[in-house]
Scaffold this active site. Structure first.
Site, PDB file in Angstrom:
ATOM      1  N   LYS A 242      -6.634  -5.099  -8.581  1.00 18.15           N
ATOM      2  CA  LYS A 242      -8.074  -5.378  -8.578  1.00 18.15           C
ATOM      3  C   LYS A 242      -8.796  -4.227  -9.281  1.00 18.15           C
ATOM      4  CE  LYS A 242      -7.631  -8.866  -5.150  1.00 18.15           C
ATOM      5  NZ  LYS A 242      -7.167  -9.176  -3.808  1.00 18.15           N
TER       6      LYS A 242
ATOM      7  N   HIS B  52      -9.831  -4.789  -1.542  1.00 17.09           N
ATOM      8  CA  HIS B  52     -11.135  -4.788  -2.208  1.00 17.09           C
ATOM      9  C   HIS B  52     -11.885  -3.466  -2.076  1.00 17.09           C
ATOM     10  CE1 HIS B  52     -11.014  -8.963  -3.406  1.00 17.09           C
ATOM     11  NE2 HIS B  52     -10.410  -9.181  -2.256  1.00 17.09           N
TER      12      HIS B  52
ATOM     13  N   SER C  20     -12.450 -10.222   1.857  1.00 15.19           N
ATOM     14  CA  SER C  20     -12.350 -10.681   0.472  1.00 15.19           C
ATOM     15  C   SER C  20     -13.367 -11.755   0.111  1.00 15.19           C
ATOM     16  CB  SER C  20     -10.935 -11.196   0.207  1.00 15.19           C
ATOM     17  OG  SER C  20     -10.598 -12.230   1.117  1.00 15.19           O
TER      18      SER C  20
END
Ligand code: PLP
Length: 416
Positions: A264, A233, A205
């Site tokens: 995300k 991610h 991250s």
């Protein structure tokens, strides 16, 4: 008389209130002073409007290099519509936990979709939703691992994985970052355990680098350890239709637990894990952050479902993101801050200490660029950095302006 009584009844609590104001909070003040002294004081910034490529903070328009809304879906009309329709049909809140009466048709629909999305090669794959990535990691690890078990954890794992390890009563062995030889050695040092689990971010991250998943899986297979991968991610970013790094590397059938988030790149909120059915059944029975919390409301579930449909329909956003990653990285390379071959939207510009990093962040702000300064405990001491993220919705001009501002930072640094 009546009024006097009312006044009197309101008057009586006063001595206690006074007491409260006289209480001594100096230990908290001292703690805050210490955080300030270390240059690690944090405070909240209020953002106006949607988390897009441009945002407004304190009335100033800034180019946003801080969001994990990588595909620009968080305010997309199709997700908004899905969320609105779900709210109209099923309400704003689910009203209970999944195991009581908060298990909605929508939750099961999203889980079926996620099992298909991530579990193509996993025999008997099922998915389970969690309320956030943090909930998922502090729920999954303690549910599976306890006294007599050993967890092998990458040194740069996300805080939620670290907390998950701490909350389990298993022994946690930290191996050197992205180092499969060191992992293999640590596993050899712990030949007897009831269960052994390797946990790692897939895309890290704060650095944007990849875990060496192929080597990790081979090590796991030799030793019989399980593997859990956090694709926060990589979901929506890497792999066929955004299925993640595990899919990109063709390892989907060889990893026990694939965790990912919906907040995300998928532009919604929540998280999931995909695993063979027995894992999911144990999690439903044991994961405390799943059992003891109200389930996700309809809106984010419907929005995530719509995001998955969009990923299936077109790879255009994903391609645009990767084009932006390449362009931004080649500009950073000229400044000595690029990566050999960047394949994630996260770019660390490591500046070292706290003061320098926050100063650089201020300078960027003045140039109309919003990039976050990252300090311990998020990253190890001495590796403070600006963390810049690239979105599919950044225009060429946005990216050029970002690079221009970084060039200025570079100049300041070499001048000092
Ligand atoms: C963001 C993040 C999480 C937490 O996910 P949330 O849904 O924001 O709680 C977990 N793991 C990693 C690697 C992350 O980057």
């Amino acid at each position: 008389m009546w009024l006097q009584q009312v006044v009197w009844s309101h008057w009586k609590p006063w001595p206690e209130l006074n007491n409260f104001f006289m209480r001594d909070f100096s230990s908290l003040e001292n703690e805050l002073q210490e955080i300030r002294r270390l240059g690690r004081y944090r405070s909240l910034r209020m953002v106006a409007g949607v988390p897009e490529a441009e945002i407004t903070i304190r009335g100033q328009r800034l180019i946003n290099f801080s969001s994990n809304n990588y595909l620009g879906l968080a305010a997309h009309p199709r997700l908004l519509r899905a969320a609105r329709q779900a709210t109209d049909a099923w309400g704003t809140g689910s009203g209970a936990s999944r195991l009581i009466c908060g298990n909605l048709e929508l939750h099961e629909a999203l889980e079926a979709e996620l099992a298909r999305f991530k579990g193509t090669a996993v025999p008997n794959a099922r998915a389970l939703l969690f309320n956030s990535g943090y909930h998922a990691n502090i729920g999954i690890i303690p549910a599976l691992m306890t006294e007599g078990d050993v967890i092998f954890s990458d040194a740069l794992n996300h805080a939620s994985l670290i907390d998950g390890c701490r909350m389990s009563r298993a022994k946690t062995v930290v191996y050197a970052h992205a180092n499969p030889e060191n992992l293999a050695q640590k596993i050899r040092e712990h030949p007897t355990a009831r269960r052994r689990l390797i946990v790692t971010d897939s895309v890290f991250s704060m650095d944007g680098d990849w875990a060496p998943l192929k080597e990790i899986v081979e090590t796991a297979e030799r030793s019989g350890a399980w593997v859990m991968v956090d694709e926060a991610h990589a979901t929506g970013v890497l792999g066929h239709q955004g299925r993640g790094l595990v899919d990109h590397l063709g390892l989907s059938g060889r990893i026990e637990l694939q965790m990912g988030t919906l907040g995300k790149a998928l532009g919604s909120f929540g998280a999931f894990v995909v695993a063979p059915a027995p894992f999911i059944e144990v999690l439903i029975n044991r994961a405390r952050s799943f059992i003891f919390t109200t389930s996700l409301p309809p809106a984010p579930v419907a929005a995530a479902l719509e995001a998955l449909v969009m990923l299936r329909e077109s790879a255009e956003r994903q391609q645009q993101l990767h084009e932006n990653i390449r362009f931004f990285n080649s500009g950073l390379k000229e400044l000595g801050w690029g990566q050999e071959d960047a394949q994630a939207p996260i770019f660390p510009v490591i500046l070292g200490d706290e003061a320098r990093t926050m100063e650089a962040m201020e300078r960027l702000w003045e140039a109309g660029i919003f990039a976050s300064g990252i300090r311990p405990p998020t990253v190890p001491p001495g590796t403070c950095r600006l963390r810049l993220t690239v979105m599919a919705t950044h225009t060429r001009k946005h990216l050029e302006q970002g690079l221009e501002a970084l060039r200025y930072i570079k100049k300041l640094r070499t001048a000092n």
